[in-house]
Design a protein around this motif. Structure first.
Motif, PDB file in Angstrom:
ATOM      1  N   ASN A  60       8.258   5.038  -0.311  1.00 58.64           N
ATOM      2  CA  ASN A  60       7.208   4.549   0.588  1.00 58.64           C
ATOM      3  C   ASN A  60       7.641   4.112   2.026  1.00 58.64           C
ATOM      4  O   ASN A  60       7.506   3.268   2.470  1.00 58.64           O
ATOM      5  N   ALA A  61       8.363   4.899   2.720  1.00 58.31           N
ATOM      6  CA  ALA A  61       9.169   4.636   3.939  1.00 58.31           C
ATOM      7  C   ALA A  61       8.713   5.998   4.885  1.00 58.31           C
ATOM      8  O   ALA A  61       8.975   6.993   4.459  1.00 58.31           O
ATOM      9  N   VAL A  62       8.722   5.623   6.246  1.00 58.51           N
ATOM     10  CA  VAL A  62       9.012   6.751   7.364  1.00 58.51           C
ATOM     11  C   VAL A  62      10.157   6.126   8.096  1.00 58.51           C
ATOM     12  O   VAL A  62      10.156   4.962   8.460  1.00 58.51           O
ATOM     13  N   TYR A  63      10.648   7.233   8.667  1.00 55.40           N
ATOM     14  CA  TYR A  63      11.812   6.765   9.582  1.00 55.40           C
ATOM     15  C   TYR A  63      11.916   7.350  10.949  1.00 55.40           C
ATOM     16  O   TYR A  63      11.217   8.642  11.013  1.00 55.40           O
ATOM     17  N   LEU A  64      12.527   6.885  11.827  1.00 54.98           N
ATOM     18  CA  LEU A  64      12.587   7.459  13.063  1.00 54.98           C
ATOM     19  C   LEU A  64      14.024   7.123  13.334  1.00 54.98           C
ATOM     20  O   LEU A  64      14.589   6.088  13.863  1.00 54.98           O
ATOM     21  N   GLU A  65      15.004   8.222  13.496  1.00 54.35           N
ATOM     22  CA  GLU A  65      16.248   8.523  13.732  1.00 54.35           C
ATOM     23  C   GLU A  65      16.405   8.613  15.159  1.00 54.35           C
ATOM     24  O   GLU A  65      15.950   9.573  15.863  1.00 54.35           O
ATOM     25  N   MET A  66      16.944   7.629  15.764  1.00 52.69           N
ATOM     26  CA  MET A  66      16.996   7.685  17.323  1.00 52.69           C
ATOM     27  C   MET A  66      18.722   7.909  17.968  1.00 52.69           C
ATOM     28  O   MET A  66      19.229   6.921  17.540  1.00 52.69           O
ATOM     29  N   ASN A  67      18.654   8.952  18.275  1.00 48.74           N
ATOM     30  CA  ASN A  67      20.191   9.461  19.063  1.00 48.74           C
ATOM     31  C   ASN A  67      20.124   9.557  20.511  1.00 48.74           C
ATOM     32  O   ASN A  67      18.941   9.682  21.118  1.00 48.74           O
ATOM     33  N   SER A 112       0.849  -1.184  -0.076  1.00 49.30           N
ATOM     34  CA  SER A 112       0.057  -0.001   0.000  1.00 49.30           C
ATOM     35  C   SER A 112       0.901   1.307   0.028  1.00 49.30           C
ATOM     36  O   SER A 112       2.289   1.293   0.574  1.00 49.30           O
ATOM     37  N   ARG A 113       0.481   2.223  -0.423  1.00 41.74           N
ATOM     38  CA  ARG A 113       1.023   3.788  -0.429  1.00 41.74           C
ATOM     39  C   ARG A 113       0.770   4.471   0.914  1.00 41.74           C
ATOM     40  O   ARG A 113      -0.174   4.383   1.385  1.00 41.74           O
ATOM     41  N   LEU A 114       1.977   4.693   1.551  1.00 36.76           N
ATOM     42  CA  LEU A 114       2.090   5.318   2.879  1.00 36.76           C
ATOM     43  C   LEU A 114       1.620   6.930   2.630  1.00 36.76           C
ATOM     44  O   LEU A 114       1.473   7.805   3.452  1.00 36.76           O
ATOM     45  N   ARG A 161      10.251  11.236   6.399  1.00 34.53           N
ATOM     46  CA  ARG A 161       9.651  10.322   5.225  1.00 34.53           C
ATOM     47  C   ARG A 161      10.163  10.399   4.104  1.00 34.53           C
ATOM     48  O   ARG A 161      10.645  11.865   3.965  1.00 34.53           O
ATOM     49  N   ASP A 162      10.223   9.360   3.196  1.00 36.55           N
ATOM     50  CA  ASP A 162      10.589   9.521   1.824  1.00 36.55           C
ATOM     51  C   ASP A 162       9.371   8.810   1.155  1.00 36.55           C
ATOM     52  O   ASP A 162       9.457   7.559   0.942  1.00 36.55           O
ATOM     53  N   ASN A 163       8.596   9.528   0.632  1.00 36.73           N
ATOM     54  CA  ASN A 163       7.367   9.155  -0.136  1.00 36.73           C
ATOM     55  C   ASN A 163       7.712   8.377  -1.448  1.00 36.73           C
ATOM     56  O   ASN A 163       6.956   7.568  -1.799  1.00 36.73           O
ATOM     57  N   ALA A 164       8.842   8.702  -1.942  1.00 37.78           N
ATOM     58  CA  ALA A 164       9.104   8.039  -3.139  1.00 37.78           C
ATOM     59  C   ALA A 164       9.485   6.697  -2.755  1.00 37.78           C
ATOM     60  O   ALA A 164       9.422   5.578  -3.761  1.00 37.78           O
ATOM     61  N   ASP A 196      -0.349   8.543   1.512  1.00 40.11           N
ATOM     62  CA  ASP A 196      -1.593   9.378   1.756  1.00 40.11           C
ATOM     63  C   ASP A 196      -2.028   9.418   3.369  1.00 40.11           C
ATOM     64  O   ASP A 196      -3.118   9.842   3.785  1.00 40.11           O
ATOM     65  N   PHE A 197      -1.069   8.964   4.287  1.00 40.98           N
ATOM     66  CA  PHE A 197      -1.361   8.810   5.560  1.00 40.98           C
ATOM     67  C   PHE A 197      -0.336   9.559   6.411  1.00 40.98           C
ATOM     68  O   PHE A 197       0.781   9.557   5.814  1.00 40.98           O
ATOM     69  N   ALA A 198      -0.769  10.205   7.346  1.00 39.75           N
ATOM     70  CA  ALA A 198       0.106  10.666   8.669  1.00 39.75           C
ATOM     71  C   ALA A 198       0.509   9.433   9.154  1.00 39.75           C
ATOM     72  O   ALA A 198      -0.101   8.152   9.481  1.00 39.75           O
ATOM     73  N   ILE A 199       1.765   9.325   9.687  1.00 38.62           N
ATOM     74  CA  ILE A 199       2.353   8.068  10.163  1.00 38.62           C
ATOM     75  C   ILE A 199       2.868   8.570  11.801  1.00 38.62           C
ATOM     76  O   ILE A 199       3.653   9.712  11.771  1.00 38.62           O
TER      77      ILE A 199
END
Length: 125
Positions: free
Chosen positions: A77-84, A27-29, A72-75, A31-34
Motif C-alpha cells: 500500500n505504498a508508492v515510492y519516489l527514488e531521487m538520485n 485506505s487502499r492506494l 509502487r508496491d500495492n501489497a 485503486d488510484f493513480a499517484i
C-alpha cells in the motif's frame, strides 16, 4: 476520504539520493493513480512524476527525467519516489496526490482529488 502520508524527506548533499514514500494507513492506494509534486519557496507548484494504479503507465517531468524513479508496491500500500543525483534546485516540499488516472499536460498532472501534507527535501551544495 483517502488520507495520504509522505515520509523520507531530509537533508542531503548535492549528488546524493533519497527515497520518499507515500502511504495510507486507512485506505487502499491500489485503486488510484499517484502523482508526486513539489513546491520550492517562491516558486510554482510542479509536477514531478505520476504512476497509474496498475503501475503500467509512468510519466516524469522533464526536470527529473533520468534522475528520479517512481514505483509502487500495492501489497504494501505504498508508492515510492527514488531521487538520485539530487541538485540544490530539487530543494522543495514534496507531496503525493491521488487521482483515478494520470492526466499529464505540460509537465503537470491534473485531476488530483486527494493530497498529502508533504515532506521537505533539502539539497545542500
Amino acid at each position: 476520504q483517502l488520507q495520504l502520508v509522505e515520509s523520507g524527506g531530509g537533508l542531503v548533499q548535492s549528488g546524493g539520493s533519497l527515497r520518499l514514500s507515500c502511504s495510507s494507513s486507512v485506505s487502499r492506494l491500489n485503486d488510484f493513480a499517484i502523482g508526486w509534486f513539489r513546491q520550492a519557496p517562491g516558486k510554482e507548484h510542479e509536477g514531478v512524476a505520476c504512476i497509474s494504479s496498475s503501475g503500467d503507465y509512468i510519466d516524469y517531468a522533464g526536470a527529473v527525467k533520468g534522475r528520479f524513479a517512481i514505483s509502487r508496491d500495492n501489497a504494501k500500500n505504498a508508492v515510492y519516489l527514488e531521487m538520485n543525483d539530487l541538485k540544490p534546485e530539487d530543494t522543495a516540499v514534496y507531496s503525493c496526490a491521488a487521482a483515478l488516472m494520470c492526466v499529464n499536460r505540460e509537465d503537470y498532472y491534473y485531476g488530483m482529488d486527494y493530497w498529502g501534507k508533504g515532506t521537505l527535501v533539502t539539497v545542500s551544495s
